[in-house]
Design a protein around this motif. Structure first.
Motif, PDB file in Angstrom:
ATOM      1  N   ILE A 246       0.837  -1.205   0.000  1.00  9.42           N
ATOM      2  CA  ILE A 246       0.000   0.000   0.000  1.00  9.42           C
ATOM      3  C   ILE A 246       0.873   1.257   0.000  1.00  9.42           C
ATOM      4  CG2 ILE A 246      -1.787   1.290   1.263  1.00  9.42           C
ATOM      5  CD1 ILE A 246      -2.837  -1.288   0.046  1.00  9.42           C
ATOM      6  N   ALA A 247       1.946   1.235   0.786  1.00  7.11           N
ATOM      7  CA  ALA A 247       2.855   2.392   0.821  1.00  7.11           C
ATOM      8  C   ALA A 247       3.443   2.646  -0.566  1.00  7.11           C
ATOM      9  CB  ALA A 247       3.972   2.157   1.841  1.00  7.11           C
ATOM     10  N   ASP A 248       3.829   1.579  -1.229  1.00  9.95           N
ATOM     11  CA  ASP A 248       4.418   1.715  -2.561  1.00  9.95           C
ATOM     12  C   ASP A 248       3.396   2.298  -3.543  1.00  9.95           C
ATOM     13  OD1 ASP A 248       6.560   1.296  -4.407  1.00  9.95           O
ATOM     14  OD2 ASP A 248       5.517  -0.471  -5.169  1.00  9.95           O
ATOM     15  N   GLN A 249       2.201   1.768  -3.537  1.00  8.83           N
ATOM     16  CA  GLN A 249       1.190   2.252  -4.486  1.00  8.83           C
ATOM     17  C   GLN A 249       0.724   3.663  -4.113  1.00  8.83           C
ATOM     18  OE1 GLN A 249       0.355   1.072  -7.320  1.00  8.83           O
ATOM     19  NE2 GLN A 249       0.541  -1.153  -7.354  1.00  8.83           N
ATOM     20  N   LEU A 250       0.771   3.977  -2.853  1.00 10.44           N
ATOM     21  CA  LEU A 250       0.433   5.334  -2.427  1.00 10.44           C
ATOM     22  C   LEU A 250       1.412   6.330  -3.054  1.00 10.44           C
ATOM     23  CD1 LEU A 250      -1.517   6.762  -0.336  1.00 10.44           C
ATOM     24  CD2 LEU A 250       0.382   6.651   1.260  1.00 10.44           C
ATOM     25  N   LEU A 251       2.693   6.009  -2.984  1.00  9.28           N
ATOM     26  CA  LEU A 251       3.694   6.906  -3.578  1.00  9.28           C
ATOM     27  C   LEU A 251       3.555   6.931  -5.096  1.00  9.28           C
ATOM     28  CD1 LEU A 251       6.911   6.264  -1.450  1.00  9.28           C
ATOM     29  CD2 LEU A 251       5.055   7.894  -1.075  1.00  9.28           C
ATOM     30  N   ARG A 252       3.313   5.756  -5.667  1.00  8.66           N
ATOM     31  CA  ARG A 252       3.174   5.712  -7.125  1.00  8.66           C
ATOM     32  C   ARG A 252       1.999   6.562  -7.593  1.00  8.66           C
ATOM     33  NH1 ARG A 252       4.055  -0.571  -8.773  1.00  8.66           N
ATOM     34  NH2 ARG A 252       3.899   0.285 -10.878  1.00  8.66           N
ATOM     35  N   SER A 253       0.958   6.639  -6.784  1.00 10.38           N
ATOM     36  CA  SER A 253      -0.241   7.373  -7.222  1.00 10.38           C
ATOM     37  C   SER A 253      -0.025   8.884  -7.248  1.00 10.38           C
ATOM     38  CB  SER A 253      -1.419   7.039  -6.309  1.00 10.38           C
ATOM     39  OG  SER A 253      -1.263   7.655  -5.047  1.00 10.38           O
TER      40      SER A 253
ATOM     41  N   ILE B 231      14.471  15.422 -17.304  1.00  6.39           N
ATOM     42  CA  ILE B 231      13.872  16.390 -16.368  1.00  6.39           C
ATOM     43  C   ILE B 231      12.441  15.957 -16.012  1.00  6.39           C
ATOM     44  CG2 ILE B 231      13.206  18.799 -16.024  1.00  6.39           C
ATOM     45  CD1 ILE B 231      16.210  18.438 -16.095  1.00  6.39           C
ATOM     46  N   ALA B 232      11.697  15.490 -16.995  1.00  5.86           N
ATOM     47  CA  ALA B 232      10.320  15.034 -16.722  1.00  5.86           C
ATOM     48  C   ALA B 232      10.332  13.875 -15.740  1.00  5.86           C
ATOM     49  CB  ALA B 232       9.639  14.630 -18.028  1.00  5.86           C
ATOM     50  N   ASP B 233      11.261  12.967 -15.957  1.00  4.32           N
ATOM     51  CA  ASP B 233      11.360  11.795 -15.076  1.00  4.32           C
ATOM     52  C   ASP B 233      11.702  12.219 -13.651  1.00  4.32           C
ATOM     53  OD1 ASP B 233      11.380   8.972 -14.640  1.00  4.32           O
ATOM     54  OD2 ASP B 233      13.557   9.013 -14.645  1.00  4.32           O
ATOM     55  N   GLN B 234      12.679  13.093 -13.517  1.00  2.31           N
ATOM     56  CA  GLN B 234      13.096  13.513 -12.179  1.00  2.31           C
ATOM     57  C   GLN B 234      12.023  14.394 -11.533  1.00  2.31           C
ATOM     58  OE1 GLN B 234      15.428  12.414 -10.332  1.00  2.31           O
ATOM     59  NE2 GLN B 234      17.176  11.747 -11.547  1.00  2.31           N
ATOM     60  N   LEU B 235      11.301  15.114 -12.340  1.00  4.14           N
ATOM     61  CA  LEU B 235      10.203  15.930 -11.813  1.00  4.14           C
ATOM     62  C   LEU B 235       9.167  15.022 -11.150  1.00  4.14           C
ATOM     63  CD1 LEU B 235       9.195  18.957 -11.953  1.00  4.14           C
ATOM     64  CD2 LEU B 235       7.828  18.227 -13.913  1.00  4.14           C
ATOM     65  N   LEU B 236       8.803  13.938 -11.830  1.00  7.55           N
ATOM     66  CA  LEU B 236       7.823  13.007 -11.252  1.00  7.55           C
ATOM     67  C   LEU B 236       8.416  12.317 -10.028  1.00  7.55           C
ATOM     68  CD1 LEU B 236       6.104  11.407 -14.377  1.00  7.55           C
ATOM     69  CD2 LEU B 236       5.515  13.482 -13.119  1.00  7.55           C
ATOM     70  N   ARG B 237       9.674  11.932 -10.130  1.00 11.85           N
ATOM     71  CA  ARG B 237      10.303  11.259  -8.989  1.00 11.85           C
ATOM     72  C   ARG B 237      10.327  12.152  -7.753  1.00 11.85           C
ATOM     73  NH1 ARG B 237      15.590   8.259 -11.433  1.00 11.85           N
ATOM     74  NH2 ARG B 237      15.729   7.442  -9.308  1.00 11.85           N
ATOM     75  N   SER B 238      10.452  13.441  -7.970  1.00 13.31           N
ATOM     76  CA  SER B 238      10.569  14.351  -6.817  1.00 13.31           C
ATOM     77  C   SER B 238       9.251  14.494  -6.055  1.00 13.31           C
ATOM     78  CB  SER B 238      11.057  15.723  -7.274  1.00 13.31           C
ATOM     79  OG  SER B 238      10.034  16.414  -7.966  1.00 13.31           O
ATOM     80  N   LYS B 239       8.150  14.013  -6.637  1.00 13.67           N
ATOM     81  CA  LYS B 239       6.834  14.173  -5.992  1.00 13.67           C
ATOM     82  C   LYS B 239       6.729  13.400  -4.675  1.00 13.67           C
ATOM     83  CE  LYS B 239       5.000  16.509  -9.443  1.00 13.67           C
ATOM     84  NZ  LYS B 239       4.954  17.976  -9.322  1.00 13.67           N
ATOM     85  N   THR B 240       7.633  12.456  -4.469  1.00 16.59           N
ATOM     86  CA  THR B 240       7.514  11.629  -3.262  1.00 16.59           C
ATOM     87  C   THR B 240       8.680  11.838  -2.300  1.00 16.59           C
ATOM     88  OG1 THR B 240       8.630   9.771  -4.326  1.00 16.59           O
ATOM     89  CG2 THR B 240       6.247   9.854  -4.530  1.00 16.59           C
ATOM     90  N   ASN B 241       9.454  12.897  -2.475  1.00 19.70           N
ATOM     91  CA  ASN B 241      10.616  13.119  -1.615  1.00 19.70           C
ATOM     92  C   ASN B 241      10.248  13.404  -0.161  1.00 19.70           C
ATOM     93  OD1 ASN B 241      12.411  14.810  -4.246  1.00 19.70           O
ATOM     94  ND2 ASN B 241      12.595  12.696  -3.604  1.00 19.70           N
ATOM     95  N   LYS B 242       9.159  14.142   0.008  1.00 22.24           N
ATOM     96  CA  LYS B 242       8.764  14.558   1.350  1.00 22.24           C
ATOM     97  C   LYS B 242       7.371  14.064   1.674  1.00 22.24           C
ATOM     98  CE  LYS B 242      10.412  19.079   0.337  1.00 22.24           C
ATOM     99  NZ  LYS B 242      10.166  20.514   0.351  1.00 22.24           N
ATOM    100  N   LEU B 243       7.116  13.949   2.929  1.00 20.41           N
ATOM    101  CA  LEU B 243       5.781  13.645   3.421  1.00 20.41           C
ATOM    102  C   LEU B 243       4.834  14.774   3.029  1.00 20.41           C
ATOM    103  CD1 LEU B 243       5.114  11.241   5.235  1.00 20.41           C
ATOM    104  CD2 LEU B 243       5.236  12.748   7.188  1.00 20.41           C
ATOM    105  N   ASP B 244       3.616  14.415   2.646  1.00 25.54           N
ATOM    106  CA  ASP B 244       2.647  15.502   2.425  1.00 25.54           C
ATOM    107  C   ASP B 244       1.414  15.275   3.290  1.00 25.54           C
ATOM    108  OD1 ASP B 244       1.594  14.154  -0.793  1.00 25.54           O
ATOM    109  OD2 ASP B 244       1.418  13.407   1.240  1.00 25.54           O
TER     110      ASP B 244
END
Lengths: 363, 363, 363, 363
Positions: free
Chosen positions: A350-357, C350-363
């Motif tokens: 769930i954690a993995d899919q949460l981040l993927r989403s 850049i697009a790839d890293q932009l998406l990857r950066s979406k999970t760097n921090k807790l939201d």
């Protein structure tokens, strides 16, 4: 490509053999700023720990976890979190008699055939001891899910032919309390009593028995699961099937659903408190591989532990007939200790899919 | 990370919507020099094709496959093999009434919630039409397995409550012949007759029914499967659970194994024709996640198709009550057409693990 | 694991040979709801297209792209976007003389050695024609970056010994206009004139020449790039080095930086318009592998095209001495057509890293 | 997807911060049965260790490596090899003054911006200390390569403006001996002397200087490298660019090749001792991304170390002006200690591609 890694964005890699120096895990991808509660991680490990009751193996391991990296002043930093669990009770001589003999329904033969070399001590890498590393990482996954309000609960729903009734309420905190009040970890106290008696008899016979674990996930956000191959239930299924001794997985209506008609099985949509919900939940909270906001539920079947205290015919590495008798300290039934493993693997998925989403839509 | 890729070394990526221009697949990692038999690929697709019998959907699609790359003078070159299957029968108006209404137990709601946009025509990406691409790639996997002497056979083992007897012999060629002699694809002719009658009745009711498919894999080399997460049965389980409508997977003793004792369940080793074999096969050909040279077997449970020809209550995207009645051309029971999908996914898993096993040992 | 996939979350897989039926790409992971401008994608391909000027190959290809999936009513749906570019000018006979002869500094020999089979027509998979698929996917990456305000600009900064002055302003729209006003795609008109003359002379000699392309990325958000292996510049470097004929990559101070002292090279921090900036930019907009909000800049070195119109000694597949003379239609200098490829690959990173950066921090 | 993993089949995941408890690595995918020489691994680490000479940092670390798993009776077992290197000299107070201040050309600001939290002690995860884990894993890669007869050699080819002559012979054992006879690790003794004098002066100035490392790989089998994105030189480039302080990578003719003509640059094929070879080697041993059996060569540019013993203006996390002066114990020039890191990363790439090449062709 070796298979010791699980997950895409919330990703674990485990290492270690049953009787080596230590086992452990690297968790890569945990978002920064998550409070990491070491006591909670340890309490999860304690639920899996050997020697915790009369119906588990008497092998002694404190399974004390140490965090080596990735946490600073109590919070995750976004860098890899490495955790180490030293092996204390390396009583390898118990296993010396197994060096060349292939134990029935164990992985001795297949490891030998695959690698041509094998750490035979206690099953080496094939030992379920590896799952302690998963529990440690799964505990952090649970902390992340808790931050998002998602709850996971598993319990022993059957041992042998003894089947617990379906859960009649869904207050996770209460269910957890009830479950932990008995050593078999079944949320129905009456059934738990029967199960414990049954396992104890099996143990005295020097035999073992299988069982099932059922799991529910509450408050999972709508939209988790990546079509088409990484459907949420496909990832859950793989996670469960990767646990030692698991022989089956079903979710929602499961195998029984194969006997139903569409007119019975379809989950009618309605609106409840402003949210789309379904009247029934044969879909198990997942439609098209994506969570729909209903409770996710699934069951996992475990075969009986292979090590029994009986004499068994087998062969050795030279292909000669041999006889074997279990001498180590093993579980008569694996499911009480596996409950927390099932929860850990579910939490990881769930954690993995949460981040993927997080990247599904333009923001 | 989107989930349209399956496999590590023998890897497919599929694309396409039900009523778009085309669907297709890129297969990357097929070893060079494999003879690619286009007629065989097409014959596999023909087994999945709609409109093939009275108990399948009457939607018309020739499902003609074209190879765009990766094959030169009849052999694979080691470069990506792209295959295209144009969509011919794009009768989208059948689906216009579904634009805003969420069909019960379909993926309409979850796709909308996940992406905020949805190609509603025929289910778009969530349609089982996507599996045609898997069958095309799976056919090439079968060609690779055939080169290595590995055989795969699946058939319909139950429809609703009608259960086929266990297979009494294992000559794959004969089993295939028998299976293809009836439109339900059950290898037991008497059961097949019952199943067909039953499905036909279901169809006339405007209803649908679930079923199970069982699969065996013969001559799989010892040593396939990567511990600990990519166990052979874990990969098979994920592959099967990723197929539309699948709600359960079990291998070897499966769910029944959870009721057995270790002393019954253990597979005693012996030597047969110079090779380690087991007396029984409750392990389903896999021990510690690694193939042991015995026949691999597993079963897959399919829920009933969600589209029924009855009026059903539901809601629309605005959350208002709505009524829906299936109008498209759908299958009363999905399993006859899914047999080749199960085989394709199994072949893809075995091919992938076969390649992965090439680096297990020093050479 | 074959290498036809690039990117983690914004991920492309390309296929196709120079003289096969078609080339193409699947882009998986594009967020839903992005407007997809087909004309823009085609205009990008037109910049890479052969036959566009006197200093490029005269091979005729319209390079017309078709979107097969993943776009509905003009927007991305979150499902895989497949794009197809048919090969029109399959004048393979030009290449028949090369069947068994290994062209110097081409991939004929290495492909043969690696795979034991080779589509020799026009270089098959090793042809730079494959990069058209990258340009198509890169155009969608640019659309995503544009949505986030990020701009990319590349131009030819040297041809042979002719070196353009450093860019003196950074208005991307103006730079693009100036660049497209000359066929060599250098943003300095005077240098462009020299380069064109020089290439034309080289072409008349039947020879070829190398060159460099420099690229800047503006308005890249702070925080892109994943330590420690997927540093932003490491991903950019790999992307560039994967382009045919590239022999070198440098960013920021680059190779010249290896001759500097720390006291000269350090970029002093200051605050500008409320944002941390640096006084100089020897870091090239990247520190510790992570973008720092300054302009990202890098340069890419291309070797001269291997096909020349001279007689050359070589060997054939049998190891015998042979002579070869280029007959196809080839570029005297590859950099003018490669500018848009550099931009495409940078946009994909850049697009790839932009998406990857979406999970760097807790939201 | 966090970026702490490198490689596909021979895959490492590293963890650990500069001043945490330990750093380490899991190597997954090492073939079984490889003899693991712990002394060799330690000797490699000793070459990277701080405090080894007057021209390196005086920080004291024994960098003693411990193998936790994956090795049994001196050989790899095919399971993950975990290695731990405890941090001994955690003199964090040296770094307390840096808590809120962004050191110029360090990763303090970018880590803070990316994660919102930062282990500031000694640079935390951004410290080059992480590379010790790579060296340990790279040592095992070297053992695998040695088994296959492949040799790697790197040395310092320039420091500031001081450039070593090109290597005039290729006896790796002799080159290694010569290189290790001087503390700057240049294979040309006369140049080494100059470099050491120069670095010592720089050190006394409290300044730092950049440099270059050149590497050759001998006896690499023909056929390594996966077109199109995972070209051998693209993987090497990414590996090198992921090393701290690297700003440039070139192979074969490199940047100089961009000034050459095809008629000069083409490497003419001939047969030598029955094998296809080339007369020149501007291709750097790689054609079309695939090794061609010639010596592979490349160069890597390192910027000067950012920590200098001068007062520097900067800002703090609140955006206020601040002043900083390096106080820790740092290297005046990083290249002498980086030679073994370059070799390690090259070995990891070659090992990975070696395993990947096992499935290129049907067997």
């Amino acid at each position: 490509m070796a298979g010791n890694t699980f997950g895409q964005l919330f990703r674990i890699t485990t290492f270690g053999e049953s009787h080596g120096i230590a086992i452990g895990v690297i968790l890569d991808g945990c978002p920064a700023q998550l409070p990491i509660d070491l006591d909670f991680i340890q309490s999860e490990l304690d639920k899996r720990r050997p020697g915790q009751s009369k119906i588990t193996t008497q092998r002694k391991e404190s399974d004390t976890v140490q965090i080596l990296s990735g946490v600073f002043e109590g919070k995750s930093t976004g860098t890899p979190i490495a955790m180490l669990i030293p092996n204390e009770d390396q009583r390898s001589k118990d296993y010396n008699h197994n060096t060349d003999v292939y134990r029935p329904s164990h992985a001795d033969y297949t490891y030998d055939a695959k690698y041509g070399i094998r750490d035979h001590r206690g099953g080496g890498r094939s030992s379920a001891r590896e799952t302690a590393a998963r529990v440690a990482a799964g505990a952090i996954a649970k902390l992340l899910l808790k931050h998002h309000g998602i709850e996971i609960f598993a319990h022993v729903s059957s041992v042998g032919h003894i089947q617990a009734p379906n859960l009649t309420h869904d207050n996770i905190d209460e269910l957890l309390t009830t479950r932990e009040e008995n050593i078999v970890r079944c949320a129905d106290p009456a059934t738990a009593h029967q199960m414990i008696e049954f396992i104890d008899g099996i143990r005295k016979d020097g035999d073992t028995v299988g069982g099932k674990i059922s799991c529910i996930i509450k408050n999972c956000p709508v939209g988790l699961g990546e079509p088409v191959f990484d459907k949420l239930h496909a990832d859950l299924g793989k996670a469960m099937l990767s646990i030692n001794a698991v022989h089956g997985f079903e979710y929602g209506s499961g195998f029984a659903g194969s006997e139903m008609r569409g007119s019975e099985h379809n989950d009618i949509f309605l609106v409840n408190e402003g949210q789309p919900k379904t009247l029934t939940n044969f879909s198990g909270g997942i439609q098209g591989g994506i969570s729909n906001g209903m409770e996710i539920n699934f069951s996992v079947a475990f075969k009986p532990v292979a090590t029994i205290m009986h004499n068994q015919q087998t062969i050795n590495a030279a292909g000669e007939a041999a006889e074997i008798k279990g001498k180590g300290r093993h579980d008569p039934c694996v499911v009480p200790r596996a409950v927390v493993i099932v929860e850990a693997m579910a939490a990881l998925v769930i954690a993995d899919q949460l981040l993927r989403s997080k990247t599904n839509k333009l923001d």
